[in-house]
Design a protein around this motif. Structure first.
Motif, PDB file in Angstrom:
ATOM      1  N   VAL A 154       0.876  -1.173   0.000  1.00  0.00           N
ATOM      2  CA  VAL A 154       0.000   0.000   0.000  1.00  0.00           C
ATOM      3  C   VAL A 154       0.916   1.226   0.000  1.00  0.00           C
ATOM      4  O   VAL A 154       1.805   1.338   0.861  1.00  0.00           O
ATOM      5  N   TYR A 155       0.691   2.112  -0.939  1.00  0.00           N
ATOM      6  CA  TYR A 155       1.515   3.306  -1.076  1.00  0.00           C
ATOM      7  C   TYR A 155       0.767   4.498  -0.483  1.00  0.00           C
ATOM      8  O   TYR A 155      -0.394   4.752  -0.825  1.00  0.00           O
ATOM      9  N   TYR A 156       1.464   5.229   0.385  1.00  0.00           N
ATOM     10  CA  TYR A 156       0.883   6.372   1.078  1.00  0.00           C
ATOM     11  C   TYR A 156       1.587   7.664   0.669  1.00  0.00           C
ATOM     12  O   TYR A 156       2.818   7.725   0.626  1.00  0.00           O
ATOM     13  N   CYS A 157       0.779   8.669   0.427  1.00  0.00           N
ATOM     14  CA  CYS A 157       1.298   9.998   0.144  1.00  0.00           C
ATOM     15  C   CYS A 157       1.477  10.755   1.458  1.00  0.00           C
ATOM     16  O   CYS A 157       0.663  10.614   2.376  1.00  0.00           O
ATOM     17  N   ASN A 158       2.521  11.548   1.544  1.00  0.00           N
ATOM     18  CA  ASN A 158       2.760  12.388   2.714  1.00  0.00           C
ATOM     19  C   ASN A 158       3.112  13.798   2.264  1.00  0.00           C
ATOM     20  O   ASN A 158       3.902  13.978   1.339  1.00  0.00           O
ATOM     21  N   VAL A 159       2.482  14.773   2.920  1.00  0.00           N
ATOM     22  CA  VAL A 159       2.740  16.179   2.610  1.00  0.00           C
ATOM     23  C   VAL A 159       2.910  16.942   3.912  1.00  0.00           C
ATOM     24  O   VAL A 159       2.126  16.759   4.845  1.00  0.00           O
ATOM     25  N   ASN A 160       3.919  17.776   3.978  1.00  0.00           N
ATOM     26  CA  ASN A 160       4.075  18.624   5.157  1.00  0.00           C
ATOM     27  C   ASN A 160       4.352  20.057   4.736  1.00  0.00           C
ATOM     28  O   ASN A 160       4.916  20.306   3.673  1.00  0.00           O
ATOM     29  N   GLY A 161       3.928  20.975   5.591  1.00  0.00           N
ATOM     30  CA  GLY A 161       4.087  22.386   5.274  1.00  0.00           C
ATOM     31  C   GLY A 161       3.467  23.262   6.326  1.00  0.00           C
ATOM     32  O   GLY A 161       3.445  22.910   7.507  1.00  0.00           O
ATOM     33  N   ARG A 162       2.921  24.379   5.880  1.00  0.00           N
ATOM     34  CA  ARG A 162       2.355  25.352   6.796  1.00  0.00           C
ATOM     35  C   ARG A 162       0.942  25.723   6.357  1.00  0.00           C
ATOM     36  O   ARG A 162       0.686  25.925   5.172  1.00  0.00           O
ATOM     37  N   LEU A 163       0.046  25.811   7.339  1.00  0.00           N
ATOM     38  CA  LEU A 163      -1.323  26.225   7.073  1.00  0.00           C
ATOM     39  C   LEU A 163      -1.436  27.739   7.049  1.00  0.00           C
ATOM     40  O   LEU A 163      -0.524  28.446   7.475  1.00  0.00           O
ATOM     41  N   ARG A 164      -2.561  28.215   6.572  1.00  0.00           N
ATOM     42  CA  ARG A 164      -2.820  29.666   6.558  1.00  0.00           C
ATOM     43  C   ARG A 164      -2.917  30.226   7.964  1.00  0.00           C
ATOM     44  O   ARG A 164      -2.746  31.424   8.168  1.00  0.00           O
ATOM     45  N   THR A 165      -3.178  29.348   8.942  1.00  0.00           N
ATOM     46  CA  THR A 165      -3.213  29.764  10.349  1.00  0.00           C
ATOM     47  C   THR A 165      -1.817  29.842  10.938  1.00  0.00           C
ATOM     48  O   THR A 165      -1.657  30.093  12.131  1.00  0.00           O
ATOM     49  N   ASN A 166      -0.815  29.600  10.116  1.00  0.00           N
ATOM     50  CA  ASN A 166       0.596  29.649  10.525  1.00  0.00           C
ATOM     51  C   ASN A 166       1.018  28.428  11.341  1.00  0.00           C
ATOM     52  O   ASN A 166       2.119  28.412  11.891  1.00  0.00           O
ATOM     53  N   LEU A 167       0.153  27.431  11.416  1.00  0.00           N
ATOM     54  CA  LEU A 167       0.519  26.184  12.069  1.00  0.00           C
ATOM     55  C   LEU A 167       1.125  25.231  11.045  1.00  0.00           C
ATOM     56  O   LEU A 167       0.759  25.248   9.876  1.00  0.00           O
ATOM     57  N   ASN A 168       2.033  24.387  11.524  1.00  0.00           N
ATOM     58  CA  ASN A 168       2.611  23.372  10.650  1.00  0.00           C
ATOM     59  C   ASN A 168       1.642  22.198  10.502  1.00  0.00           C
ATOM     60  O   ASN A 168       0.813  21.946  11.387  1.00  0.00           O
ATOM     61  N   PHE A 169       1.734  21.497   9.407  1.00  0.00           N
ATOM     62  CA  PHE A 169       0.936  20.302   9.229  1.00  0.00           C
ATOM     63  C   PHE A 169       1.783  19.186   8.633  1.00  0.00           C
ATOM     64  O   PHE A 169       2.793  19.433   7.972  1.00  0.00           O
ATOM     65  N   ASN A 170       1.370  17.966   8.894  1.00  0.00           N
ATOM     66  CA  ASN A 170       1.995  16.781   8.332  1.00  0.00           C
ATOM     67  C   ASN A 170       0.873  15.779   8.078  1.00  0.00           C
ATOM     68  O   ASN A 170       0.350  15.179   8.995  1.00  0.00           O
ATOM     69  N   SER A 171       0.483  15.622   6.827  1.00  0.00           N
ATOM     70  CA  SER A 171      -0.707  14.851   6.492  1.00  0.00           C
ATOM     71  C   SER A 171      -0.379  13.615   5.663  1.00  0.00           C
ATOM     72  O   SER A 171       0.588  13.606   4.898  1.00  0.00           O
ATOM     73  N   TRP A 172      -1.223  12.584   5.849  1.00  0.00           N
ATOM     74  CA  TRP A 172      -1.068  11.326   5.133  1.00  0.00           C
ATOM     75  C   TRP A 172      -2.313  11.049   4.309  1.00  0.00           C
ATOM     76  O   TRP A 172      -3.435  11.346   4.729  1.00  0.00           O
ATOM     77  N   GLY A 173      -2.113  10.447   3.158  1.00  0.00           N
ATOM     78  CA  GLY A 173      -3.222   9.997   2.343  1.00  0.00           C
ATOM     79  C   GLY A 173      -3.777   8.685   2.860  1.00  0.00           C
ATOM     80  O   GLY A 173      -3.252   8.080   3.797  1.00  0.00           O
ATOM     81  N   GLN A 174      -4.855   8.238   2.232  1.00  0.00           N
ATOM     82  CA  GLN A 174      -5.535   7.025   2.696  1.00  0.00           C
ATOM     83  C   GLN A 174      -4.858   5.751   2.206  1.00  0.00           C
ATOM     84  O   GLN A 174      -5.131   4.670   2.720  1.00  0.00           O
ATOM     85  N   GLY A 175      -3.963   5.890   1.252  1.00  0.00           N
ATOM     86  CA  GLY A 175      -3.240   4.732   0.725  1.00  0.00           C
ATOM     87  C   GLY A 175      -3.866   4.217  -0.567  1.00  0.00           C
ATOM     88  O   GLY A 175      -5.078   4.242  -0.739  1.00  0.00           O
ATOM     89  N   THR A 176      -3.017   3.740  -1.445  1.00  0.00           N
ATOM     90  CA  THR A 176      -3.470   3.133  -2.694  1.00  0.00           C
ATOM     91  C   THR A 176      -2.682   1.838  -2.912  1.00  0.00           C
ATOM     92  O   THR A 176      -1.465   1.805  -2.737  1.00  0.00           O
ATOM     93  N   GLN A 177      -3.393   0.782  -3.258  1.00  0.00           N
ATOM     94  CA  GLN A 177      -2.778  -0.546  -3.361  1.00  0.00           C
ATOM     95  C   GLN A 177      -2.077  -0.729  -4.705  1.00  0.00           C
ATOM     96  O   GLN A 177      -2.665  -0.490  -5.765  1.00  0.00           O
ATOM     97  N   VAL A 178      -0.834  -1.146  -4.627  1.00  0.00           N
ATOM     98  CA  VAL A 178      -0.069  -1.535  -5.811  1.00  0.00           C
ATOM     99  C   VAL A 178       0.269  -3.011  -5.667  1.00  0.00           C
ATOM    100  O   VAL A 178       0.887  -3.418  -4.674  1.00  0.00           O
ATOM    101  N   THR A 179      -0.144  -3.797  -6.630  1.00  0.00           N
ATOM    102  CA  THR A 179       0.133  -5.230  -6.623  1.00  0.00           C
ATOM    103  C   THR A 179       0.845  -5.606  -7.903  1.00  0.00           C
ATOM    104  O   THR A 179       0.357  -5.309  -8.995  1.00  0.00           O
ATOM    105  N   VAL A 180       2.005  -6.222  -7.765  1.00  0.00           N
ATOM    106  CA  VAL A 180       2.811  -6.631  -8.912  1.00  0.00           C
ATOM    107  C   VAL A 180       2.859  -8.157  -8.945  1.00  0.00           C
ATOM    108  O   VAL A 180       3.372  -8.787  -8.013  1.00  0.00           O
ATOM    109  N   SER A 181       2.332  -8.723 -10.002  1.00  0.00           N
ATOM    110  CA  SER A 181       2.311 -10.186 -10.127  1.00  0.00           C
ATOM    111  C   SER A 181       3.542 -10.668 -10.885  1.00  0.00           C
ATOM    112  O   SER A 181       4.047  -9.979 -11.777  1.00  0.00           O
ATOM    113  N   SER A 182       3.995 -11.864 -10.520  1.00  0.00           N
ATOM    114  CA  SER A 182       5.199 -12.410 -11.170  1.00  0.00           C
ATOM    115  C   SER A 182       4.835 -13.213 -12.404  1.00  0.00           C
ATOM    116  O   SER A 182       3.690 -13.508 -12.671  1.00  0.00           O
TER     117      SER A 182
END
Length: 120
Positions: free
Chosen positions: A92-120
């Motif tokens: 499961v691949y997860y996206c991560n983004v960090n930065g600053r909000l308009r309220t001047n607070l920092n944020f660190n957010s994760w996505g819900q995940g997306t499944q990658v399956t590689v068959s042999s």
């Protein structure tokens, strides 16, 4: 306050390619870095690739030369082009983004995940 929407996960044969996308929205003032992590069954989440606001990238040794991370700053979107996929890339691949909000607070957010399956 920050929402991440991922897409692009799928079932693919070994040697194939996939492109993951992750778009960030919400009360974002600025983004410092965006990245992709993955978690395979029974294993800990691990870094795949990151890209900073100024452009430098970082890759896990296992994906160097096969995966490419890029971003569209105007769209707050990060991409992961995955080529020469191997069964070991299955996770499961997860996206991560960090930065600053308009309220001047920092944020660190994760996505819900997306499944990658590689068959042999």
């Amino acid at each position: 306050q920050v929402q991440l929407v991922e897409s692009g996960g799928d079932l693919v044969q070994a040697g194939g390619s996939l492109r993951l996308s992750c778009s960030a929205s919400g009360s974002i003032f600025s983004i410092n870095a965006m990245g992709w992590y993955r978690q395979a069954p029974g294993k800990q989440r691990e870094l795949v690739a990151t890209i900073t606001n100024s452009g430098p990238t970082n890759y896990a040794d296992s994906v160097k030369g096969r995966f490419t991370i890029s971003r569209d700053t105007a769209k707050n979107t990060v991409y992961l082009q995955m080529n020469s996929l191997e069964p070991e890339d299955t996770a499961v691949y997860y996206c991560n983004v960090n930065g600053r909000l308009r309220t001047n607070l920092n944020f660190n957010s994760w996505g819900q995940g997306t499944q990658v399956t590689v068959s042999s």
